[in-house]
Design an enzyme around this catalytic site. Structure first.
Site, mmCIF file in Angstrom:
data_model
loop_
_atom_site.group_PDB
_atom_site.id
_atom_site.type_symbol
_atom_site.label_atom_id
_atom_site.label_comp_id
_atom_site.label_asym_id
_atom_site.label_seq_id
_atom_site.Cartn_x
_atom_site.Cartn_y
_atom_site.Cartn_z
ATOM 1 N N ARG A 18 0.820 -1.215 0.000
ATOM 2 C CA ARG A 18 0.000 0.000 0.000
ATOM 3 C C ARG A 18 0.855 1.267 0.000
ATOM 4 O O ARG A 18 0.525 2.220 -0.726
ATOM 5 C CB ARG A 18 -0.946 -0.015 1.200
ATOM 6 N N ASN A 36 -6.431 -2.719 2.151
ATOM 7 C CA ASN A 36 -6.389 -4.180 2.169
ATOM 8 C C ASN A 36 -7.787 -4.709 2.421
ATOM 9 O O ASN A 36 -8.578 -4.100 3.147
ATOM 10 C CB ASN A 36 -5.491 -4.699 3.298
#
Length: 803
Positions: A18, A36
Site C-alpha cells: 500500500r 487491504n
C-alpha cells in the site's frame, strides 16, 4: 469525473504494497485511495484531469516494475466505477490516501517469513541508531510473517505482536506511508517491543555483566565460545547451537539430542566464512543471501578457502557431517542470529531444537521442559511463535535450485495451478506419512503447508492436525472434496477418511507415485489437457494400486490417470519395516533373488560382505521369504540403494534416519564418478501384465566380484550410480519411442541424489526429450500433497469419481 476500481491479487499484504501504491499514485498525479481486504488490495483512482487514462496506465506500469521485494502480483483487474456514492467519495479526495483494512471474505495469501533486510541489519549495527543491537528489528521488507500470524487480513491485532503496544516513535513510523515501517505489523523497538534474556537449564536468569557481556546475546556468544550448548528461540522455533569447530561440544550435542548420524546444519556470519568450508558459486551466494535464506547444501572443501589474518579457518568437528561431501549451511536470517554471530569467524551448529524426530519446540515453557536436558543455557524471548516453521533446505541440481524441504521463507506462498485448473473447487489434500505437508486448493492456486515431519511420531501428528485447522481457518477454505494416499494405514489417510465421513465429502484416493507424477506436472505448469508424459518415480516405497509396495516406477500418465509400463524388479523385504531400518536385510534379499544365498556364499566364502551376512539369522529370513510371511515384495529403488550400501559396509548397520544409507553411498560415489566408465549392468524382463521389468540381478555378480578384487569402494559406488542411470535412461528412451512421448518427468526421493538426477537428465536432453524436474516443491514426499491436490482437482473438473 471518471474513476476506476483496480483489484490487485497476489501476495500484497504485509509487504509494503500500500505505501508503494500511495507513493506511485501521488507521483502520477492521481487522487483516490487504497485498502487491504480479504481478496488482496483494492485501489480506487481518478486523475486530476477527468478521464486521464494515461496517468492510470503509467501508474500501473510503474506498480508492476517497482513492486516491493516480498510482494508478488498475480493479477490486476480494472473496471470503471459507476456507483454514485463511490464517485462522490472520490470527488472529495484532494490527494491519494491509505484506508484501514476491510474485513471481507479471504482470497489473498500470507507472505512467508523473510530474512532481515540490509537496512535493518545496518540499524542494529549502528551505535547511534535507536535500534542498536535490538533483536526484533524488522520492516515491511523483512521479518516474521507466518510464524506470528493468527488470521487475515494481516494486521497487528491478528499477530502475536498484539501483546506489545507501540511507543510513540514506533507508532509514528507505522502511520507514515513514506516510512519503510508503514504498517509493518511486527514493528517494535527496545522501548515497546519484545525482550530477550538468557537463563540456565534450571530456569535461573543470568546477568550478562557476570560474563563481561553487554547484553544477553553477547553473553550467549561467550558461552558458545566456551564450548557450551545453547537452546536459542528464533523466528519459527528453537535451535540447538554449539561451536561447529569444537569436537567435544558437537559430540555432546549429538549424544544429548540422540541424533547419532544425520548431518547437522551450520550457520555462518557471512559468505566469507562459508567460503572457508564450502565451494560457493554466484548462484549459491544469491540463494543464501535472499529473503528465504534457506539451508543450502554445498560441496565441502574442508578447511581450504579464504584465509584471515594469515591463518586458515579451524577445521570442523568430525561429527558435524561424518562421511559427507556436502555441508548444509545458512546465513543469519534474524537480528538475533546476526548479533550472535557478529564476532564469529567460524560456523555454529544450528540444528532444530528437539529430540531426534520430535517437532521443534516453539514455547518457552515447553523448551525449558524438553530442551533443559539438552542445552546448558537457553536464550529466550517473549514474542510468541504461533506457527512452527522449520528451516527450508535447498540443493542446486541440474542447473536449478531445488527444494528438499519447503518451510521458512517459502511456505505458505501459494503456487498457481496450471492452465485448466482455474475452475477447480476448494479441495484439501492430506499428503503422505513421511515429510508430510498438506495442500489446499482455492481460486486456481495451491497452498502447501510448511514441512510438518513424519506422522509416525505422535507429537508430529498432533501438530499436523493443529496446523491443518489453522490453515483452513486462516485461508477460509471449506473443502468440497478430500484427497488421500491409497495406503490404508497412513495417519493422513485415516484423518482424511474420518473427515470425509464426518462432513459427507467425496474422498479421492490418489496412488502414491501417481501423486509424485502429478506434483511434477503441476510444479512445471503442465496444462490440464496437455496429454501424458512418461514419469520415472523412484523412492523408498509407496502403496501400489495392485496392493503391493512400489518404489521404482515408470508410469505413462497425466493428472487423471496412469499406466504402469515398467518397474524395478520386486524383491522381498524380510522383516517388513525392519528391512527399512537394517540395510543388510535388503542385501540378503537381493542376493537370494539373484541366484540364491547358498550359491553366493559358496562362491565368495570369506569375503567381507558375505562374512557379515553369515553372522545374521539368515535361515529365519529365508523362511520368511519362502513362505511370504512378513516379507512383502517391493520394487523399491531405495531398498536397492540400501542393499548396495550394505555390501560396501557404508551407511550403518541400523539406520537412524531415512535415506541414511543412500546418502552415504552418494557421498562415496561422488569422489570417483570421473574414474568410472561403464557402470554395472541391469537386465530387462517382461512382467505378468506385459510391463517391462528392470532386473538388477546382473549387477550383483559384477559388484561382488569387484569387491573380491579389492576395487576401491568409491569406484564400486560410482559404477552402481552410472549403471543405474544408464539402465533407467535406456529403458525410458525405448518407452518414449514406443509410446510416442517426448516429455519425461522425474520425481521421488531417490532423485534428490544429484549424481543420479544429473546423469539421467543429461541422457534425456541429449536425446532431445523435454525433462520436467521438481523445483518449487520437494521431489520427496514433501511434494506429494501437491500431486494429490492436482490429481483430485482434475478428476472433479472432469466429473470422475475418485474413491
Amino acid at each position: 469525473m471518471t474513476a476506476e476500481s483496480i483489484r490487485v491479487r497476489g501476495l500484497v499484504q504485509g509487504v509494503g504494497f500500500r505505501p508503494t501504491v500511495w507513493r506511485l499514485a501521488r507521483a502520477c498525479g492521481l487522487r483516490g485511495d487504497v485498502r487491504n481486504d480479504g481478496e488482496g488490495v483494492l485501489i480506487r483512482v481518478c486523475g486530476n484531469i477527468a478521464g486521464d487514462d494515461a496517468g492510470v496506465n503509467g501508474f500501473l506500469t510503474r506498480l508492476r516494475e517497482e513492486c516491493p521485494p516480498l510482494a508478488r502480483i498475480d493479477t490486476i483487474e480494472r473496471c470503471p466505477i459507476a456507483d454514485p456514492q463511490a464517485l462522490a467519495d472520490l470527488a472529495h479526495r484532494q490527494d491519494f490516501v491509505i484506508l484501514e483494512s476491510a474485513a471481507t471474505a479471504v482470497h489473498t495469501g500470507i507472505v512467508a517469513d523473510a530474512a532481515t533486510c540490509a537496512a535493518c541489519v545496518a540499524e542494529i549495527r549502528d551505535p547511534a541508531d535507536r535500534r542498536h543491537r535490538y533483536p526484533f528489528t524488522n520492516c515491511t521488507h523483512c521479518g516474521p510473517r507466518l510464524s506470528i500470524v493468527a488470521g487475515i487480513p494481516y494486521d497487528r491485532a491478528r499477530t502475536s505482536m498484539a501483546a506489545f503496544p507501540m511507543c510513540p516513535d514506533c507508532a509514528a513510523e507505522y502511520k507514515d506511508p513514506a516510512d519503510r515501517r508503514f504498517h509493518a505489523q511486527p514493528n517494535a523497538c527496545p522501548v515497546c517491543g519484545p525482550k530477550v534474556w538468557l537463563q540456565d537449564a534450571a530456569g535461573c536468569v543470568l546477568d550478562p555483566t557476570a560474563l563481561d557481556a553487554e547484553d544477553a546475546i553477547a553473553a550467549a556468544s561467550r558461552l558458545l565460545a566456551e564450548g557450551r550448548i545453547l537452546a536459542i528461540k528464533g523466528i519459527g522455533g528453537f535451535h540447538l547451537a554449539c561451536d561447529a569447530t569444537d569436537p567435544d561440544a558437537v559430540a555432546e550435542l549429538r549424544r544429548r539430542k540422540r541424533r547419532y548420524a544425520k548431518p547437522l546444519a551450520l550457520m555462518a556470519r557471512d559468505l566469507d566464512v562459508i567460503r572457508g568450508y564450502c565451494r560457493v558459486t554466484g548462484r549459491d551466494a544469491a540463494l543464501l543471501s535472499g529473503p528465504a535464506a534457506p539451508i543450502l547444501l554445498l560441496d565441502r572443501v574442508g578447511s581450504r578457502g579464504a584465509e584471515r589474518d594469515g591463518e586458515r579457518p579451524r577445521p570442523l568437528a568430525p561429527d558435524v557431517a561424518p562421511g559427507q561431501t556436502t555441508l548444509g549451511v545458512m546465513l543469519p536470517y534474524s537480528p538475533i542470529h546476526h548479533l550472535l554471530l557478529a564476532d564469529w569467524d567460524r560456523p555454529l551448529v544450528m540444528t532444530s531444537g528437539n529430540l531426534s524426530e520430535e517437532p521443534q519446540c516453539i514455547d518457552n515453557a515447553d523448551a525449558l521442559g524438553r530442551l533443559g536436558q539438552l542445552a546448558d543455557h537457553l536464550l529466550l524471548h517473549d514474542r510468541a511463535i504461533l506457527n512452527r516453521v522449520d528451516d527450508s533446505v535447498v540443493r542446486v541440481m541440474a542447473g536449478e535450485a531445488r527444494l528438499l524441504r519447503r518451510a521458512r521463507g517459502f511456505a505458505p506462498t501459494p503456487l498457481p495451478l496450471p492452465p485448466g485448473f482455474e475452475a477447480a473447487p476448494p479441495l484439501l489434500a492430506l499428503g503422505g506419512e513421511l515429510k508430510n505437508t498438506f495442500c489446499l486448493v482455492r481460486d486456481g492456486q495451491a497452498i502447501l503447508s510448511q514441512h510438518l515431519g513424519d506422522l509416525e511420531d505422535a507429537k508430529t501428528a498432533r501438530e499436523y492436525e493443529r496446523t491443518l485447522a489453522l490453515y483452513l481457518d486462516l485461508f477460509q477454505v471449506v473443502p468440497e472434496a478430500l484427497a488421500v494416499d491409497l495406503h490404508p494405514d497412513y495417519r493422513s489417510s485415516l484423518i482424511g477418511r474420518d473427515r470425509a465421513a464426518r462432513d459427507g465429502l467425496p474422498l479421492i484416493g490418489v496412488q502414491h507415485h501417481h501423486a509424485h507424477l502429478a506434483s511434477t506436472l503441476a510444479d512445471n505448469g503442465w496444462p490440464l489437457d496437455a496429454g501424458p508424459v512418461l514419469g520415472i518415480l523412484l523412492d523408498g516405497l509407496g502403496y501400489g494400486s495392485d496392493g503391493t509396495l512400489w518404489g521404482g516406477e515408470f508410469l505413462l500418465g497425466d493428472y487423471l490417470d496412469f499406466e504402469r509400463v515398467a518397474h524395478l524388479k520386486a524383491v522381498a523385504m524380510p522383516g517388513g519395516i525392519r528391512a527399512i531400518l537394517e540395510p543388510w536385510r535388503n542385501l540378503y534379499a537381493h542376493l537370494e533373488s539373484a541366484g540364491g544365498w547358498d550359491a553366493w556364499r559358496a562362491r565368495f566364502a570369506g569375503l567381507e560382505p558375505i562374512e557379515r551376512l553369515d553372522g545374521k539369522p539368515l535361515e529365519i529370513l529365508g523362511t520368511l521369504i519362502a513362505r511370504g510371511l512378513n516379507a512383502p515384495l517391493s520394487s523399491s529403488t531405495g531398498r536397492l540403494f540400501d542393499a548396495v550400501a550394505a555390501a560396501l559396509g557404508v551407511g550403518g548397520e541400523v539406520l537412524t534416519y531415512e535415506g541414511q544409507a543412500a546418502i552415504a553411498l552418494e557421498s562415496l560415489a561422488a569422489v570417483a564418478m570421473d574414474r568410472v566408465g561403464e557402470g554395472y549392468p541391469f537386465a530387462r524382463l517382461t512382467g505378468p501384465a506385459g510391463e517391462l521389468v528392470l532386473d538388477p540381478t546382473p549387477l550383483w555378480g559384477a559388484l561382488i566380484t569387484d569387491i573380491s578384487r579389492g576395487c576401491p569402494p568409491e569406484e564400486i559406488a560410482a559404477a552402481f550410480h552410472v549403471g543405474l542411470a544408464t539402465a533407467l535412461s535406456a529403458l525410458a528412451l525405448d518407452l518414449t519411442s514406443r509410446c510416442g512421448i517426448s516429455t519425461v518427468a522425474l520425481s521421488g526421493g531417490v532423485f534428490q541424489n544429484r549424481l543420479l538426477l544429473e546423469s539421467v537428465t543429461r541422457s534425456f536432453e541429449v536425446a532431445g526429450l523435454r525433462v520436467l524436474l521438481q523445483r518449487q516443491v520437494p521431489a520427496n514426499d514433501g511434494g506429494v500433497s501437491l500431486g494429490q491436490a492436482a490429481a483430485a482437482a482434475a478428476r472433479v473438473l472432469r466429473g470422475i469419481s475418485g474413491a
